[in-house]
Design a protein around this motif. Structure first.
Motif, PDB file in Angstrom:
ATOM      1  N   LEU A 158       0.823  -1.210   0.000  1.00  0.00           N
ATOM      2  CA  LEU A 158       0.000   0.000   0.000  1.00  0.00           C
ATOM      3  C   LEU A 158       0.858   1.262   0.000  1.00  0.00           C
ATOM      4  O   LEU A 158       0.479   2.289  -0.567  1.00  0.00           O
ATOM      5  N   ILE A 159       2.025   1.173   0.641  1.00  0.00           N
ATOM      6  CA  ILE A 159       2.907   2.337   0.728  1.00  0.00           C
ATOM      7  C   ILE A 159       3.836   2.440  -0.482  1.00  0.00           C
ATOM      8  O   ILE A 159       3.955   3.500  -1.113  1.00  0.00           O
ATOM      9  N   GLU A 160       4.494   1.342  -0.821  1.00  0.00           N
ATOM     10  CA  GLU A 160       5.574   1.397  -1.795  1.00  0.00           C
ATOM     11  C   GLU A 160       5.131   1.338  -3.251  1.00  0.00           C
ATOM     12  O   GLU A 160       5.716   2.007  -4.109  1.00  0.00           O
ATOM     13  N   VAL A 161       4.131   0.541  -3.557  1.00  0.00           N
ATOM     14  CA  VAL A 161       3.753   0.369  -4.961  1.00  0.00           C
ATOM     15  C   VAL A 161       3.328   1.683  -5.612  1.00  0.00           C
ATOM     16  O   VAL A 161       3.827   2.038  -6.695  1.00  0.00           O
ATOM     17  N   PRO A 162       2.403   2.456  -5.021  1.00  0.00           N
ATOM     18  CA  PRO A 162       2.029   3.717  -5.664  1.00  0.00           C
ATOM     19  C   PRO A 162       3.208   4.671  -5.848  1.00  0.00           C
ATOM     20  O   PRO A 162       3.304   5.364  -6.866  1.00  0.00           O
ATOM     21  N   LEU A 165       5.426   3.446  -8.784  1.00  0.00           N
ATOM     22  CA  LEU A 165       4.801   3.696 -10.082  1.00  0.00           C
ATOM     23  C   LEU A 165       4.831   5.182 -10.423  1.00  0.00           C
ATOM     24  O   LEU A 165       5.026   5.549 -11.595  1.00  0.00           O
ATOM     25  N   ARG A 166       4.660   6.024  -9.425  1.00  0.00           N
ATOM     26  CA  ARG A 166       4.751   7.467  -9.676  1.00  0.00           C
ATOM     27  C   ARG A 166       6.164   7.853 -10.066  1.00  0.00           C
ATOM     28  O   ARG A 166       6.373   8.642 -11.007  1.00  0.00           O
ATOM     29  N   LEU A 212      14.085   8.720  -3.741  1.00  0.00           N
ATOM     30  CA  LEU A 212      13.915   9.580  -4.914  1.00  0.00           C
ATOM     31  C   LEU A 212      12.617  10.383  -4.832  1.00  0.00           C
ATOM     32  O   LEU A 212      12.454  11.374  -5.543  1.00  0.00           O
ATOM     33  N   ALA A 213      11.709   9.970  -3.956  1.00  0.00           N
ATOM     34  CA  ALA A 213      10.465  10.725  -3.775  1.00  0.00           C
ATOM     35  C   ALA A 213      10.692  11.968  -2.924  1.00  0.00           C
ATOM     36  O   ALA A 213       9.824  12.842  -2.860  1.00  0.00           O
ATOM     37  N   GLY A 214      11.853  12.052  -2.248  1.00  0.00           N
ATOM     38  CA  GLY A 214      12.171  13.220  -1.437  1.00  0.00           C
ATOM     39  C   GLY A 214      11.414  13.297  -0.136  1.00  0.00           C
ATOM     40  O   GLY A 214      11.272  14.377   0.439  1.00  0.00           O
ATOM     41  N   ASP A 265       9.705   1.354 -19.509  1.00  0.00           N
ATOM     42  CA  ASP A 265       8.626   0.413 -19.830  1.00  0.00           C
ATOM     43  C   ASP A 265       7.708   0.281 -18.612  1.00  0.00           C
ATOM     44  O   ASP A 265       7.908  -0.569 -17.745  1.00  0.00           O
ATOM     45  N   LEU A 266       6.680   1.115 -18.568  1.00  0.00           N
ATOM     46  CA  LEU A 266       5.809   1.162 -17.397  1.00  0.00           C
ATOM     47  C   LEU A 266       5.006  -0.112 -17.210  1.00  0.00           C
ATOM     48  O   LEU A 266       4.706  -0.501 -16.070  1.00  0.00           O
TER      49      LEU A 266
END
Length: 281
Positions: A158-162, A165-166, A212-214, A265-266
């Motif tokens: 729930l935390i890491e996947v979104p 992907l972003r 990398l999300a800061g 390649d998303l």
């Protein structure tokens, strides 16, 4: 990748990779904690050396008071950190068995240190949920089953996947390529066959990706969940397997993910990330 040292947005790849290698060395040390030097003798050497050096530069060193150094607090903190790292390694490897009670004095004798830093380290593990205090006896390693591991995997997803992907849509290819040394370090750690060594390298890779999300709070929460997911199950079983071949296969998921991220390649990224967390035990 089922198992990911905390990265930061401002940390360079070389520093992160060096941290992963240093953590691997700590994991390999297992229960060994270096003996601390005699503080008084060390200070006498430093004071003597400082006076000589000052005299050589022409500074006025005679008659100047020598300020006391906060030796005990610094040294105890250092020993506590080493003991904590060794205990975390013992948890991952199963040397500290679920359900068993360990006393501070016994562990202190095993480490070759006083009981105080051991108790302090165990109190930290109690706060993290790895052990629980048993009055007048010591600390019991918490018993965990597959259900708790599955719940941890769900929360991590729930935390890491979104976030992943972003990041896959916004982070340029060269930033992803900069994480290659960490992925390669994880493969080397897996090849060693040491589960604790691989656990550190795995967390280092995951933390660097999320950094990398800061968002430092995100990295801290995700790393704590990841660490808890690496603790042994009841009976000493390793989460997600623990053979050398399983560790190597898991480590190669890092490189496959990086390849897809670099290529942009998303669809492949989405499939790899989803498969990873859905398959986590």
């Amino acid at each position: 990748m089922k198992q990911g040292t905390q990265g930061s947005a401002g940390t360079t790849t070389g520093e992160a990779a060096a941290g992963a290698e240093a953590a691997a060395g700590t994991a390999r040390s297992r229960y060994w904690v270096p003996a601390q030097p005699n503080a008084g003798e060390a200070d006498r050497r430093r004071d003597a050396g400082g006076a000589t050096e000052g005299s050589a530069r022409g500074e006025h060193t005679h008659g100047e008071p020598v300020l006391p150094r906060p030796r005990p607090a610094v040294q105890r903190s250092s020993v506590r950190g080493q003991v904590l790292a060794a205990l975390r390694t013992a948890l991952v490897t199963g040397d500290l068995r679920p359900g068993k009670v360990y006393s501070g004095p016994v562990l202190a004798e095993r480490f070759g240190v006083s009981a105080t830093p051991v108790r302090e380290a165990m109190q930290q593990l109690a706060q993290e949920g790895a052990v629980e205090v048993v009055p007048n006896r010591g600390f019991r390693v918490v018993e965990r089953g597959p259900r708790e591991l599955a719940e941890l995997a769900e929360v991590r997803a729930l935390i890491e996947v979104p976030v992943m992907l972003r990041l896959a849509r916004t982070v340029p290819a060269e930033r992803w390529a900069g994480l290659r040394p960490l992925a390669e370090a994880a493969v080397r750690a897996a090849s060693s066959g040491c589960r604790a060594t691989y656990a550190e390298a795995d967390r280092a890779f995951h933390s660097a990706v999320l950094a990398l999300a800061g968002n430092q709070q995100l990295v801290g929460v995700a790393e704590e969940l990841h660490r808890r997911a690496q603790w042994p199950l009841v009976g000493g079983g390793a989460p997600g397997g623990g053979t050398r071949a399983e560790l190597i296969a898991d480590a190669h998921e890092h490189t496959a993910l990086l390849d897809a991220l670099i290529a942009g390649d998303l669809d492949v990224v989405r499939a790899l990330v989803g498969e990873h967390f859905n398959g986590a035990e």
